[in-house]
Write a protein that holds these residues in place. Structure first.
Motif, PDB file in Angstrom:
ATOM      1  N   THR A   1      -5.601   6.228  -0.556  1.00 29.60           N
ATOM      2  CA  THR A   1      -4.705   5.126  -0.178  1.00 29.60           C
ATOM      3  C   THR A   1      -4.068   5.429   1.173  1.00 29.60           C
ATOM      4  O   THR A   1      -3.909   4.533   2.011  1.00 29.60           O
ATOM      5  N   PHE A   2      -3.742   6.703   1.391  1.00 29.96           N
ATOM      6  CA  PHE A   2      -3.127   7.088   2.667  1.00 29.96           C
ATOM      7  C   PHE A   2      -4.074   6.787   3.829  1.00 29.96           C
ATOM      8  O   PHE A   2      -3.666   6.303   4.876  1.00 29.96           O
ATOM      9  N   ARG A   3      -5.348   7.058   3.573  1.00 32.29           N
ATOM     10  CA  ARG A   3      -6.339   6.822   4.624  1.00 32.29           C
ATOM     11  C   ARG A   3      -6.443   5.331   4.965  1.00 32.29           C
ATOM     12  O   ARG A   3      -6.572   4.940   6.114  1.00 32.29           O
ATOM     13  N   VAL A   4      -6.368   4.496   3.918  1.00 31.50           N
ATOM     14  CA  VAL A   4      -6.435   3.040   4.146  1.00 31.50           C
ATOM     15  C   VAL A   4      -5.267   2.604   5.048  1.00 31.50           C
ATOM     16  O   VAL A   4      -5.433   1.827   5.993  1.00 31.50           O
ATOM     17  N   ILE A   5      -4.097   3.169   4.763  1.00 29.54           N
ATOM     18  CA  ILE A   5      -2.900   2.816   5.554  1.00 29.54           C
ATOM     19  C   ILE A   5      -3.071   3.260   7.012  1.00 29.54           C
ATOM     20  O   ILE A   5      -2.839   2.501   7.949  1.00 29.54           O
ATOM     21  N   LYS A   6      -3.514   4.495   7.153  1.00 26.65           N
ATOM     22  CA  LYS A   6      -3.727   5.063   8.491  1.00 26.65           C
ATOM     23  C   LYS A   6      -4.705   4.199   9.296  1.00 26.65           C
ATOM     24  O   LYS A   6      -4.468   3.890  10.466  1.00 26.65           O
TER      25      LYS A   6
ATOM     26  N   TYR B   1      11.892   5.601   1.488  1.00 26.62           N
ATOM     27  CA  TYR B   1      11.355   6.229   2.693  1.00 26.62           C
ATOM     28  C   TYR B   1       9.906   5.773   2.877  1.00 26.62           C
ATOM     29  O   TYR B   1       9.498   5.350   3.968  1.00 26.62           O
ATOM     30  N   ALA B   2       9.139   5.848   1.795  1.00 23.13           N
ATOM     31  CA  ALA B   2       7.717   5.493   1.863  1.00 23.13           C
ATOM     32  C   ALA B   2       7.550   4.059   2.366  1.00 23.13           C
ATOM     33  O   ALA B   2       6.820   3.809   3.334  1.00 23.13           O
ATOM     34  N   ALA B   3       8.265   3.129   1.745  1.00 27.64           N
ATOM     35  CA  ALA B   3       8.095   1.715   2.095  1.00 27.64           C
ATOM     36  C   ALA B   3       8.497   1.446   3.546  1.00 27.64           C
ATOM     37  O   ALA B   3       7.888   0.614   4.220  1.00 27.64           O
TER      38      ALA B   3
ATOM     39  N   GLU C   1       1.007  12.869   9.820  1.00 29.11           N
ATOM     40  CA  GLU C   1       1.105  14.197   9.230  1.00 29.11           C
ATOM     41  C   GLU C   1       2.488  14.388   8.573  1.00 29.11           C
ATOM     42  O   GLU C   1       2.603  14.822   7.425  1.00 29.11           O
ATOM     43  N   THR C   2       3.533  14.028   9.345  1.00 35.46           N
ATOM     44  CA  THR C   2       4.904  14.147   8.821  1.00 35.46           C
ATOM     45  C   THR C   2       5.068  13.300   7.558  1.00 35.46           C
ATOM     46  O   THR C   2       5.638  13.745   6.551  1.00 35.46           O
ATOM     47  N   ILE C   3       4.587  12.069   7.614  1.00 40.20           N
ATOM     48  CA  ILE C   3       4.742  11.163   6.470  1.00 40.20           C
ATOM     49  C   ILE C   3       4.003  11.730   5.247  1.00 40.20           C
ATOM     50  O   ILE C   3       4.531  11.742   4.131  1.00 40.20           O
ATOM     51  N   TYR C   4       2.811  12.241   5.505  1.00 39.60           N
ATOM     52  CA  TYR C   4       2.016  12.821   4.408  1.00 39.60           C
ATOM     53  C   TYR C   4       2.808  13.940   3.727  1.00 39.60           C
ATOM     54  O   TYR C   4       2.908  14.001   2.504  1.00 39.60           O
ATOM     55  N   ARG C   5       3.365  14.814   4.535  1.00 38.79           N
ATOM     56  CA  ARG C   5       4.153  15.948   3.988  1.00 38.79           C
ATOM     57  C   ARG C   5       5.353  15.444   3.209  1.00 38.79           C
ATOM     58  O   ARG C   5       5.693  15.954   2.148  1.00 38.79           O
ATOM     59  N   LYS C   6       5.999  14.428   3.752  1.00 39.06           N
ATOM     60  CA  LYS C   6       7.187  13.886   3.075  1.00 39.06           C
ATOM     61  C   LYS C   6       6.809  13.235   1.740  1.00 39.06           C
ATOM     62  O   LYS C   6       7.582  13.271   0.790  1.00 39.06           O
ATOM     63  N   PHE C   7       5.631  12.637   1.696  1.00 39.47           N
ATOM     64  CA  PHE C   7       5.152  12.068   0.422  1.00 39.47           C
ATOM     65  C   PHE C   7       4.964  13.209  -0.578  1.00 39.47           C
ATOM     66  O   PHE C   7       5.367  13.105  -1.726  1.00 39.47           O
ATOM     67  N   GLU C   8       4.353  14.293  -0.106  1.00 39.05           N
ATOM     68  CA  GLU C   8       4.143  15.458  -0.991  1.00 39.05           C
ATOM     69  C   GLU C   8       5.484  15.991  -1.485  1.00 39.05           C
ATOM     70  O   GLU C   8       5.628  16.409  -2.631  1.00 39.05           O
ATOM     71  N   GLY C   9       6.461  15.967  -0.572  1.00 39.34           N
ATOM     72  CA  GLY C   9       7.790  16.476  -0.918  1.00 39.34           C
ATOM     73  C   GLY C   9       8.652  15.461  -1.646  1.00 39.34           C
ATOM     74  O   GLY C   9       9.851  15.670  -1.816  1.00 39.34           O
TER      75      GLY C   9
ATOM     76  N   LEU D   1       0.845  -1.208   0.000  1.00 41.37           N
ATOM     77  CA  LEU D   1       0.000   0.000   0.000  1.00 41.37           C
ATOM     78  C   LEU D   1       0.874   1.249   0.000  1.00 41.37           C
ATOM     79  O   LEU D   1       0.581   2.238  -0.682  1.00 41.37           O
ATOM     80  N   LEU D   2       1.962   1.192   0.767  1.00 40.64           N
ATOM     81  CA  LEU D   2       2.855   2.360   0.847  1.00 40.64           C
ATOM     82  C   LEU D   2       3.524   2.632  -0.503  1.00 40.64           C
ATOM     83  O   LEU D   2       3.618   3.779  -0.945  1.00 40.64           O
ATOM     84  N   TYR D   3       3.969   1.578  -1.159  1.00 38.89           N
ATOM     85  CA  TYR D   3       4.564   1.770  -2.492  1.00 38.89           C
ATOM     86  C   TYR D   3       3.543   2.393  -3.446  1.00 38.89           C
ATOM     87  O   TYR D   3       3.842   3.313  -4.198  1.00 38.89           O
ATOM     88  N   LYS D   4       2.324   1.863  -3.372  1.00 38.90           N
ATOM     89  CA  LYS D   4       1.258   2.354  -4.262  1.00 38.90           C
ATOM     90  C   LYS D   4       0.958   3.825  -3.971  1.00 38.90           C
ATOM     91  O   LYS D   4       0.885   4.660  -4.888  1.00 38.90           O
ATOM     92  N   CYS D   5       0.835   4.114  -2.697  1.00 42.33           N
ATOM     93  CA  CYS D   5       0.493   5.467  -2.270  1.00 42.33           C
ATOM     94  C   CYS D   5       1.571   6.452  -2.728  1.00 42.33           C
ATOM     95  O   CYS D   5       1.279   7.537  -3.255  1.00 42.33           O
ATOM     96  N   TYR D   6       2.819   6.041  -2.566  1.00 41.51           N
ATOM     97  CA  TYR D   6       3.908   6.935  -2.939  1.00 41.51           C
ATOM     98  C   TYR D   6       3.960   7.146  -4.460  1.00 41.51           C
ATOM     99  O   TYR D   6       4.232   8.250  -4.935  1.00 41.51           O
ATOM    100  N   GLU D   7       3.652   6.088  -5.182  1.00 45.13           N
ATOM    101  CA  GLU D   7       3.621   6.194  -6.645  1.00 45.13           C
ATOM    102  C   GLU D   7       2.594   7.240  -7.075  1.00 45.13           C
ATOM    103  O   GLU D   7       2.855   8.068  -7.940  1.00 45.13           O
ATOM    104  N   GLU D   8       1.435   7.185  -6.414  1.00 48.97           N
ATOM    105  CA  GLU D   8       0.388   8.179  -6.706  1.00 48.97           C
ATOM    106  C   GLU D   8       0.904   9.583  -6.405  1.00 48.97           C
ATOM    107  O   GLU D   8       0.733  10.509  -7.195  1.00 48.97           O
ATOM    108  N   ALA D   9       1.569   9.714  -5.246  1.00 53.79           N
ATOM    109  CA  ALA D   9       2.090  11.037  -4.850  1.00 53.79           C
ATOM    110  C   ALA D   9       3.114  11.527  -5.868  1.00 53.79           C
ATOM    111  O   ALA D   9       3.113  12.692  -6.270  1.00 53.79           O
TER     112      ALA D   9
END
Ligand code: ASP
Length: 444
Positions: free
Chosen positions: A74-79, A114-116, A100-108, A57-65
Protein backbone atom coordinates in the motif's frame (compact mmCIF):
# COMPACT_ATOMS: atom_id res chain seq x y z
CA UNK A 1 -8.94 48.78 -5.50
CA UNK A 2 -7.29 47.11 -8.46
CA UNK A 3 -7.32 43.33 -8.67
CA UNK A 4 -3.55 43.39 -8.17
CA UNK A 5 -3.83 44.74 -4.64
CA UNK A 6 -6.29 42.16 -3.48
CA UNK A 7 -5.32 39.22 -1.31
CA UNK A 8 -6.95 35.95 -2.23
CA UNK A 9 -6.64 32.65 -0.42
CA UNK A 10 -7.22 29.71 -2.72
CA UNK A 11 -7.96 26.21 -1.59
CA UNK A 12 -7.90 23.29 -4.01
CA UNK A 13 -9.75 20.06 -3.27
CA UNK A 14 -8.54 16.52 -3.87
CA UNK A 15 -9.97 16.07 -7.34
CA UNK A 16 -8.30 19.33 -8.42
CA UNK A 17 -4.93 17.88 -7.39
CA UNK A 18 -5.39 14.23 -8.27
CA UNK A 19 -2.87 14.12 -11.13
CA UNK A 20 -0.19 16.15 -12.91
CA UNK A 21 -2.83 17.14 -15.46
CA UNK A 22 -5.02 18.58 -12.72
CA UNK A 23 -2.02 20.31 -11.11
CA UNK A 24 -1.39 22.08 -14.40
CA UNK A 25 -4.94 23.44 -14.43
CA UNK A 26 -4.43 24.65 -10.86
CA UNK A 27 -1.11 26.26 -11.78
CA UNK A 28 -2.77 28.12 -14.66
CA UNK A 29 -5.55 29.35 -12.37
CA UNK A 30 -3.07 30.66 -9.80
CA UNK A 31 -0.86 32.30 -12.39
CA UNK A 32 -3.83 33.97 -14.06
CA UNK A 33 -4.32 36.21 -11.02
CA UNK A 34 -1.37 37.48 -8.99
CA UNK A 35 -3.59 38.21 -6.00
CA UNK A 36 -3.94 34.45 -5.45
CA UNK A 37 -1.13 34.52 -2.91
CA UNK A 38 -1.88 31.85 -0.33
CA UNK A 39 -2.62 28.33 -1.49
CA UNK A 40 -4.12 25.56 0.64
CA UNK A 41 -3.99 22.06 -0.81
CA UNK A 42 -5.79 18.76 -0.25
CA UNK A 43 -4.29 15.32 -0.79
CA UNK A 44 -4.64 13.82 -4.27
CA UNK A 45 -8.23 12.69 -4.71
CA UNK A 46 -9.84 10.31 -7.17
CA UNK A 47 -8.76 10.41 -10.81
CA UNK A 48 -11.82 8.41 -11.82
CA UNK A 49 -14.90 6.98 -10.11
CA UNK A 50 -13.13 3.71 -9.32
CA UNK A 51 -9.97 5.34 -8.00
CA UNK A 52 -9.06 5.66 -4.29
CA UNK A 53 -8.26 8.94 -2.54
CA UNK A 54 -4.73 9.13 -1.18
CA UNK A 55 -6.12 9.95 2.28
CA UNK A 56 -8.03 6.66 2.25
CA UNK A 57 -4.90 4.81 1.13
CA UNK A 58 -2.97 6.41 4.00
CA UNK A 59 -5.56 5.34 6.56
CA UNK A 60 -5.50 1.83 5.14
CA UNK A 61 -1.72 1.69 5.07
CA UNK A 62 -1.45 2.88 8.64
CA UNK A 63 -4.03 0.35 9.79
CA UNK A 64 -1.90 -2.40 8.28
CA UNK A 65 1.18 -0.99 10.03
CA UNK A 66 -0.63 -0.78 13.33
CA UNK A 67 -1.83 -4.36 13.09
CA UNK A 68 1.75 -5.44 12.47
CA UNK A 69 0.95 -6.54 8.89
CA UNK A 70 3.13 -5.78 5.94
CA UNK A 71 2.21 -2.34 4.64
CA UNK A 72 4.86 -2.22 1.95
CA UNK A 73 2.47 -2.72 -0.95
CA UNK A 74 0.00 0.00 0.00
CA UNK A 75 2.90 2.32 0.79
CA UNK A 76 4.28 1.76 -2.67
CA UNK A 77 0.93 2.64 -4.26
CA UNK A 78 0.93 5.93 -2.33
CA UNK A 79 4.51 6.71 -3.28
CA UNK A 80 3.75 6.04 -6.93
CA UNK A 81 0.80 8.47 -6.87
CA UNK A 82 3.08 11.31 -5.75
CA UNK A 83 6.00 10.34 -7.96
CA UNK A 84 3.71 10.27 -11.00
CA UNK A 85 2.60 13.82 -10.26
CA UNK A 86 6.21 14.97 -9.82
CA UNK A 87 7.25 13.30 -13.09
CA UNK A 88 4.22 14.65 -14.96
CA UNK A 89 5.12 18.18 -13.86
CA UNK A 90 8.78 17.58 -14.79
CA UNK A 91 9.93 18.83 -11.40
CA UNK A 92 13.39 18.27 -10.01
CA UNK A 93 11.90 17.44 -6.66
CA UNK A 94 12.84 14.21 -4.90
CA UNK A 95 10.70 13.17 -1.95
CA UNK A 96 12.51 9.91 -1.17
CA UNK A 97 13.78 11.18 2.15
CA UNK A 98 10.27 12.23 3.12
CA UNK A 99 8.90 8.81 2.16
CA UNK A 100 11.62 7.18 4.24
CA UNK A 101 10.72 9.30 7.29
CA UNK A 102 7.01 8.56 6.88
CA UNK A 103 7.71 4.85 6.52
CA UNK A 104 9.69 4.84 9.78
CA UNK A 105 6.99 6.81 11.55
CA UNK A 106 4.39 4.28 10.40
CA UNK A 107 6.57 1.51 11.84
CA UNK A 108 6.84 3.52 15.04
CA UNK A 109 3.04 3.88 15.15
CA UNK A 110 2.96 7.66 14.99
CA UNK A 111 -0.85 7.74 14.94
CA UNK A 112 -3.53 7.65 12.26
CA UNK A 113 -3.87 11.45 12.22
CA UNK A 114 -0.20 11.74 11.38
CA UNK A 115 -0.65 9.12 8.66
CA UNK A 116 -3.69 10.80 7.10
CA UNK A 117 -2.07 14.22 7.14
CA UNK A 118 0.83 13.12 4.92
CA UNK A 119 -1.34 13.39 1.80
CA UNK A 120 -1.76 17.14 2.24
CA UNK A 121 1.84 17.52 3.44
CA UNK A 122 3.42 15.84 0.43
CA UNK A 123 1.04 17.44 -2.07
CA UNK A 124 1.89 20.80 -0.50
CA UNK A 125 5.58 20.16 -1.00
CA UNK A 126 4.94 19.40 -4.66
CA UNK A 127 2.69 22.43 -5.10
CA UNK A 128 5.24 24.76 -3.50
CA UNK A 129 7.98 23.47 -5.80
CA UNK A 130 5.72 23.74 -8.84
CA UNK A 131 4.66 27.32 -8.10
CA UNK A 132 7.93 28.53 -6.61
CA UNK A 133 6.04 29.53 -3.43
CA UNK A 134 7.28 29.12 0.13
CA UNK A 135 6.13 25.93 1.88
CA UNK A 136 4.77 26.34 5.41
CA UNK A 137 4.10 23.16 7.36
CA UNK A 138 0.59 23.40 8.85
CA UNK A 139 1.92 21.70 12.01
CA UNK A 140 3.69 24.95 12.86
CA UNK A 141 0.67 27.24 12.50
CA UNK A 142 -2.57 25.29 13.07
CA UNK A 143 -2.89 24.71 16.81
CA UNK A 144 -4.69 22.09 18.89
CA UNK A 145 -4.56 21.70 22.67
CA UNK A 146 -3.30 18.57 24.39
CA UNK A 147 -6.79 17.05 24.42
CA UNK A 148 -6.96 17.57 20.67
CA UNK A 149 -9.39 20.52 20.69
CA UNK A 150 -8.83 23.10 18.01
CA UNK A 151 -7.49 26.44 19.26
CA UNK A 152 -8.98 29.12 17.08
CA UNK A 153 -7.42 32.30 18.47
CA UNK A 154 -3.94 30.80 18.96
CA UNK A 155 -4.08 29.56 15.38
CA UNK A 156 -5.15 32.93 14.09
CA UNK A 157 -2.29 34.59 15.92
CA UNK A 158 0.29 32.02 14.75
CA UNK A 159 -0.86 32.22 11.14
CA UNK A 160 -0.96 36.00 11.19
CA UNK A 161 2.56 36.28 12.60
CA UNK A 162 3.99 33.65 10.25
CA UNK A 163 2.41 35.05 7.08
CA UNK A 164 2.97 38.72 7.86
CA UNK A 165 6.08 39.02 5.73
CA UNK A 166 5.48 36.12 3.40
CA UNK A 167 4.36 37.24 -0.02
CA UNK A 168 3.28 33.85 -1.35
CA UNK A 169 2.97 30.48 0.35
CA UNK A 170 1.53 26.98 0.19
CA UNK A 171 0.03 25.68 3.42
CA UNK A 172 -1.23 22.11 3.48
CA UNK A 173 -4.86 21.69 4.55
CA UNK A 174 -6.52 19.30 7.00
CA UNK A 175 -4.01 19.15 9.87
CA UNK A 176 -2.16 20.98 12.59
CA UNK A 177 -0.37 19.92 15.75
CA UNK A 178 -0.81 19.60 19.50
CA UNK A 179 1.63 21.30 21.91
CA UNK A 180 3.92 18.25 21.99
CA UNK A 181 4.17 18.34 18.20
CA UNK A 182 1.82 15.41 17.62
CA UNK A 183 -0.12 15.87 14.38
CA UNK A 184 -3.88 16.27 14.68
CA UNK A 185 -6.35 16.45 11.79
CA UNK A 186 -9.73 18.09 11.41
CA UNK A 187 -12.61 15.84 10.43
CA UNK A 188 -12.75 14.58 6.85
CA UNK A 189 -12.87 17.31 4.23
CA UNK A 190 -11.11 19.60 6.71
CA UNK A 191 -8.82 21.34 4.21
CA UNK A 192 -11.77 23.67 3.65
CA UNK A 193 -11.38 24.72 7.28
CA UNK A 194 -7.65 25.39 6.88
CA UNK A 195 -8.38 27.61 3.89
CA UNK A 196 -10.88 29.58 5.89
CA UNK A 197 -8.44 30.00 8.79
CA UNK A 198 -5.72 31.28 6.49
CA UNK A 199 -8.20 33.69 4.86
CA UNK A 200 -9.17 35.04 8.25
CA UNK A 201 -5.56 35.44 9.40
CA UNK A 202 -4.42 37.39 6.34
CA UNK A 203 -7.71 39.31 6.17
CA UNK A 204 -8.20 38.12 2.63
CA UNK A 205 -10.56 39.92 0.29
CA UNK A 206 -11.94 36.61 -0.81
CA UNK A 207 -11.56 32.92 -0.04
CA UNK A 208 -11.76 30.91 -3.23
CA UNK A 209 -12.58 27.27 -2.73
CA UNK A 210 -11.83 25.36 -5.92
CA UNK A 211 -13.49 22.00 -6.39
CA UNK A 212 -15.05 19.92 -9.16
CA UNK A 213 -18.47 21.56 -9.33
CA UNK A 214 -19.43 25.10 -10.28
CA UNK A 215 -20.85 25.90 -6.87
CA UNK A 216 -24.06 25.01 -5.12
CA UNK A 217 -27.10 23.87 -7.01
CA UNK A 218 -30.69 24.75 -6.18
CA UNK A 219 -31.44 21.06 -5.64
CA UNK A 220 -29.64 17.72 -5.62
CA UNK A 221 -28.87 16.74 -9.24
CA UNK A 222 -29.51 13.09 -8.36
CA UNK A 223 -33.14 14.07 -7.79
CA UNK A 224 -33.79 17.05 -10.06
CA UNK A 225 -32.56 16.92 -13.62
CA UNK A 226 -30.12 19.71 -14.43
CA UNK A 227 -30.86 21.97 -11.49
CA UNK A 228 -29.92 25.65 -11.68
CA UNK A 229 -26.82 27.02 -10.07
CA UNK A 230 -26.99 29.26 -7.00
CA UNK A 231 -25.15 32.48 -7.79
CA UNK A 232 -25.23 34.12 -4.38
CA UNK A 233 -25.93 32.52 -1.06
CA UNK A 234 -25.81 34.05 2.40
CA UNK A 235 -24.00 32.31 5.25
CA UNK A 236 -27.32 31.80 7.02
CA UNK A 237 -28.91 30.24 3.96
CA UNK A 238 -25.92 27.96 3.61
CA UNK A 239 -26.25 26.86 7.22
CA UNK A 240 -29.90 26.00 6.64
CA UNK A 241 -29.01 24.06 3.52
CA UNK A 242 -25.77 22.47 4.67
CA UNK A 243 -26.99 20.89 7.82
CA UNK A 244 -29.52 19.07 5.72
CA UNK A 245 -26.79 17.43 3.72
CA UNK A 246 -25.25 19.64 1.03
CA UNK A 247 -21.67 18.46 0.81
CA UNK A 248 -19.72 20.97 -1.25
CA UNK A 249 -18.11 22.73 1.71
CA UNK A 250 -17.08 21.51 5.18
CA UNK A 251 -19.58 22.87 7.70
CA UNK A 252 -16.96 24.40 9.97
CA UNK A 253 -15.33 26.29 7.11
CA UNK A 254 -17.77 29.15 7.22
CA UNK A 255 -17.17 30.33 10.79
CA UNK A 256 -13.63 31.80 10.59
CA UNK A 257 -14.32 33.84 7.45
CA UNK A 258 -17.79 34.82 8.53
CA UNK A 259 -16.26 36.50 11.59
CA UNK A 260 -14.32 38.78 9.25
CA UNK A 261 -17.02 39.23 6.62
CA UNK A 262 -14.88 37.54 3.96
CA UNK A 263 -16.89 36.04 1.08
CA UNK A 264 -16.28 32.47 -0.05
CA UNK A 265 -16.36 31.75 -3.74
CA UNK A 266 -16.90 28.13 -4.73
CA UNK A 267 -15.25 27.59 -8.12
CA UNK A 268 -14.73 24.73 -10.54
CA UNK A 269 -11.11 23.87 -11.43
CA UNK A 270 -12.32 22.14 -14.58
CA UNK A 271 -14.43 25.14 -15.66
CA UNK A 272 -12.59 28.23 -14.41
CA UNK A 273 -14.73 30.41 -16.66
CA UNK A 274 -17.79 29.70 -14.48
CA UNK A 275 -18.43 32.24 -11.74
CA UNK A 276 -19.46 29.59 -9.23
CA UNK A 277 -21.34 30.40 -6.05
CA UNK A 278 -20.50 33.40 -3.91
CA UNK A 279 -21.25 32.98 -0.20
CA UNK A 280 -21.65 36.29 1.61
CA UNK A 281 -22.74 37.70 4.96
CA UNK A 282 -25.50 39.75 3.39
CA UNK A 283 -26.52 40.97 -0.01
CA UNK A 284 -29.00 43.25 -1.68
CA UNK A 285 -28.77 41.01 -4.73
CA UNK A 286 -32.27 39.59 -5.14
CA UNK A 287 -32.31 35.93 -5.92
CA UNK A 288 -33.58 34.92 -9.32
CA UNK A 289 -36.33 32.82 -7.77
CA UNK A 290 -38.19 33.14 -4.48
CA UNK A 291 -36.19 30.30 -3.06
CA UNK A 292 -32.43 29.93 -2.98
CA UNK A 293 -32.24 26.19 -2.52
CA UNK A 294 -33.89 22.96 -1.42
CA UNK A 295 -32.12 20.32 0.62
CA UNK A 296 -33.28 17.38 2.60
CA UNK A 297 -32.48 14.20 4.40
CA UNK A 298 -34.25 10.91 4.95
CA UNK A 299 -34.27 8.75 8.04
CA UNK A 300 -35.93 10.68 10.85
CA UNK A 301 -38.22 9.54 13.62
CA UNK A 302 -40.85 11.76 15.21
CA UNK A 303 -41.64 11.37 18.88
CA UNK A 304 -44.99 13.04 19.66
CA UNK A 305 -45.74 13.61 23.30
CA UNK A 306 -49.35 14.47 24.20
CA UNK A 307 -50.68 15.67 27.50
CA UNK A 308 -53.79 17.64 28.36
CA UNK A 309 -52.97 21.12 29.69
CA UNK A 310 -49.35 20.76 28.62
CA UNK A 311 -49.19 24.48 27.89
CA UNK A 312 -49.79 25.43 31.51
CA UNK A 313 -47.31 22.96 32.96
CA UNK A 314 -44.15 24.97 33.56
CA UNK A 315 -40.94 23.15 32.66
CA UNK A 316 -42.65 20.39 30.63
CA UNK A 317 -40.60 20.95 27.47
CA UNK A 318 -37.37 21.32 29.39
CA UNK A 319 -37.90 18.02 31.19
CA UNK A 320 -38.77 16.24 27.95
CA UNK A 321 -35.73 17.63 26.16
CA UNK A 322 -33.50 16.72 29.08
CA UNK A 323 -34.33 13.07 28.44
CA UNK A 324 -33.01 13.35 24.89
CA UNK A 325 -29.93 15.17 26.09
CA UNK A 326 -29.23 12.59 28.80
CA UNK A 327 -29.30 9.92 26.12
CA UNK A 328 -26.92 11.86 23.88
CA UNK A 329 -29.50 12.39 21.13
CA UNK A 330 -29.47 15.62 19.18
CA UNK A 331 -32.77 17.16 18.14
CA UNK A 332 -33.43 18.21 14.55
CA UNK A 333 -36.79 19.94 14.89
CA UNK A 334 -39.46 20.49 17.43
CA UNK A 335 -42.84 21.64 16.15
CA UNK A 336 -45.42 21.94 18.92
CA UNK A 337 -49.14 22.40 19.55
CA UNK A 338 -50.96 23.48 22.66
CA UNK A 339 -51.13 20.02 24.20
CA UNK A 340 -48.51 18.31 22.14
CA UNK A 341 -44.86 18.56 21.35
CA UNK A 342 -43.10 16.60 18.65
CA UNK A 343 -39.42 15.96 18.55
CA UNK A 344 -37.69 14.94 15.33
CA UNK A 345 -34.53 12.92 15.75
CA UNK A 346 -32.16 11.04 13.52
CA UNK A 347 -33.32 7.43 13.34
CA UNK A 348 -29.83 5.90 13.48
CA UNK A 349 -28.99 7.84 16.63
CA UNK A 350 -32.35 7.02 18.21
CA UNK A 351 -33.04 3.32 17.62
CA UNK A 352 -30.64 1.92 20.18
CA UNK A 353 -31.78 4.37 22.86
CA UNK A 354 -35.49 4.19 22.04
CA UNK A 355 -36.69 2.36 25.14
CA UNK A 356 -34.57 4.43 27.53
CA UNK A 357 -35.98 7.59 25.99
CA UNK A 358 -39.56 6.38 26.23
CA UNK A 359 -39.27 5.31 29.83
CA UNK A 360 -37.44 8.54 30.65
CA UNK A 361 -40.25 10.58 29.10
CA UNK A 362 -42.89 8.63 31.04
CA UNK A 363 -40.98 9.16 34.24
CA UNK A 364 -40.41 12.89 34.00
CA UNK A 365 -43.43 14.07 31.97
CA UNK A 366 -46.24 11.59 32.73
CA UNK A 367 -47.69 12.13 29.25
CA UNK A 368 -51.12 10.90 28.15
CA UNK A 369 -49.64 9.28 25.06
CA UNK A 370 -46.38 9.04 23.19
CA UNK A 371 -46.52 8.28 19.47
CA UNK A 372 -43.58 7.25 17.37
CA UNK A 373 -43.42 7.51 13.65
CA UNK A 374 -40.40 6.42 11.68
CA UNK A 375 -39.32 6.62 8.04
CA UNK A 376 -39.74 10.33 7.81
CA UNK A 377 -37.78 12.73 5.65
CA UNK A 378 -37.24 16.42 6.26
CA UNK A 379 -36.97 18.89 3.42
CA UNK A 380 -35.72 22.44 3.93
CA UNK A 381 -36.91 25.05 1.46
CA UNK A 382 -34.55 27.96 2.01
CA UNK A 383 -34.47 31.49 0.69
CA UNK A 384 -33.98 35.06 1.82
CA UNK A 385 -36.53 35.98 -0.85
CA UNK A 386 -39.38 34.20 0.93
CA UNK A 387 -39.76 36.94 3.52
CA UNK A 388 -41.05 39.36 0.95
CA UNK A 389 -43.44 36.95 -0.65
CA UNK A 390 -46.79 35.86 0.66
CA UNK A 391 -48.28 32.43 0.21
CA UNK A 392 -45.06 30.42 0.27
CA UNK A 393 -46.40 27.69 2.49
CA UNK A 394 -49.67 27.68 0.56
CA UNK A 395 -47.84 27.24 -2.71
CA UNK A 396 -45.91 24.26 -1.37
CA UNK A 397 -48.99 22.70 0.25
CA UNK A 398 -51.12 22.92 -2.84
CA UNK A 399 -48.40 21.62 -5.17
CA UNK A 400 -47.71 18.65 -2.91
CA UNK A 401 -51.37 17.90 -2.40
CA UNK A 402 -51.91 17.84 -6.17
CA UNK A 403 -49.28 15.10 -6.26
CA UNK A 404 -51.07 13.38 -3.34
CA UNK A 405 -48.06 13.77 -1.09
CA UNK A 406 -49.14 13.97 2.50
CA UNK A 407 -47.25 16.53 4.61
CA UNK A 408 -46.55 15.11 8.06
CA UNK A 409 -45.06 18.28 9.50
CA UNK A 410 -44.41 21.88 8.61
CA UNK A 411 -42.20 24.30 10.48
CA UNK A 412 -41.40 27.85 9.45
CA UNK A 413 -38.58 29.65 11.25
CA UNK A 414 -39.55 33.10 12.54
CA UNK A 415 -36.91 34.65 10.28
CA UNK A 416 -38.89 33.30 7.32
CA UNK A 417 -35.66 32.11 5.86
CA UNK A 418 -36.78 28.53 5.66
CA UNK A 419 -39.76 26.22 5.65
CA UNK A 420 -39.18 22.69 6.83
CA UNK A 421 -41.50 20.01 5.56
CA UNK A 422 -41.72 16.47 6.85
CA UNK A 423 -42.90 13.74 4.47
CA UNK A 424 -42.63 9.97 4.38
CA UNK A 425 -39.27 8.74 3.10
CA UNK A 426 -40.92 7.27 0.02
CA UNK A 427 -42.18 10.71 -1.10
CA UNK A 428 -38.84 12.42 -0.57
CA UNK A 429 -37.65 12.64 -4.19
CA UNK A 430 -41.08 13.43 -5.57
CA UNK A 431 -41.62 16.20 -3.02
CA UNK A 432 -38.28 17.85 -3.87
CA UNK A 433 -39.01 17.65 -7.60
CA UNK A 434 -42.45 19.18 -7.05
CA UNK A 435 -41.13 22.09 -4.98
CA UNK A 436 -38.41 22.73 -7.54
CA UNK A 437 -41.08 22.77 -10.26
CA UNK A 438 -43.27 25.37 -8.58
CA UNK A 439 -40.44 27.62 -7.49
CA UNK A 440 -37.93 27.38 -10.28
CA UNK A 441 -39.49 26.05 -13.47
CA UNK A 442 -42.80 27.89 -13.00
CA UNK A 443 -41.12 31.16 -12.00
CA UNK A 444 -38.60 31.06 -14.83
N1 ASP B 1 -7.82 14.78 2.38
C1 ASP B 1 -8.75 14.91 3.46
C2 ASP B 1 -9.98 14.07 3.19
O1 ASP B 1 -10.00 13.29 2.27
C3 ASP B 1 -9.09 16.33 3.75
C4 ASP B 1 -9.62 17.14 2.59
O2 ASP B 1 -9.54 16.70 1.44
O3 ASP B 1 -10.14 18.22 2.84
O4 ASP B 1 -10.90 14.12 3.96
Amino acid sequence: MSEENLVKVVKFGGSSLASAEQFKKVGAIIKADSSRRYVVDSAPGKRSKEDTKVTDLLYKCYEEAEEGLSFEKTFRVIKTRFNEIIAGLELKLNLDEEFETIYRKFEGKAGSDYAASRGEYLNGRIMAAYLGYEFIDAATVIKFDKEGNFLSEETNEALRARLKDVERAVIPGFYGAQPDGRVKTFSRGGSDVTGSLVARAVKADIYENWTDVSGFLVADPRIVENPKNIEILTYRELRELSYMGASVLHESAIFPVRKEGIPINIRNTNRPEDKGTLIVENTCHTPEYTITGIAGKKGFVSVSIDKDMMNSEIGFCRRALQVFEDNGISIEHMPSGIDTMTVFVDKDAFVDKEQQVLSGLHRVCQPDTIDLESDLALIAVVGRGMKNNSGNAGKIFSALSKKKINIRMIDQGSSELNIIIGVRNKYFDEAIKTIYEVYVNDEA
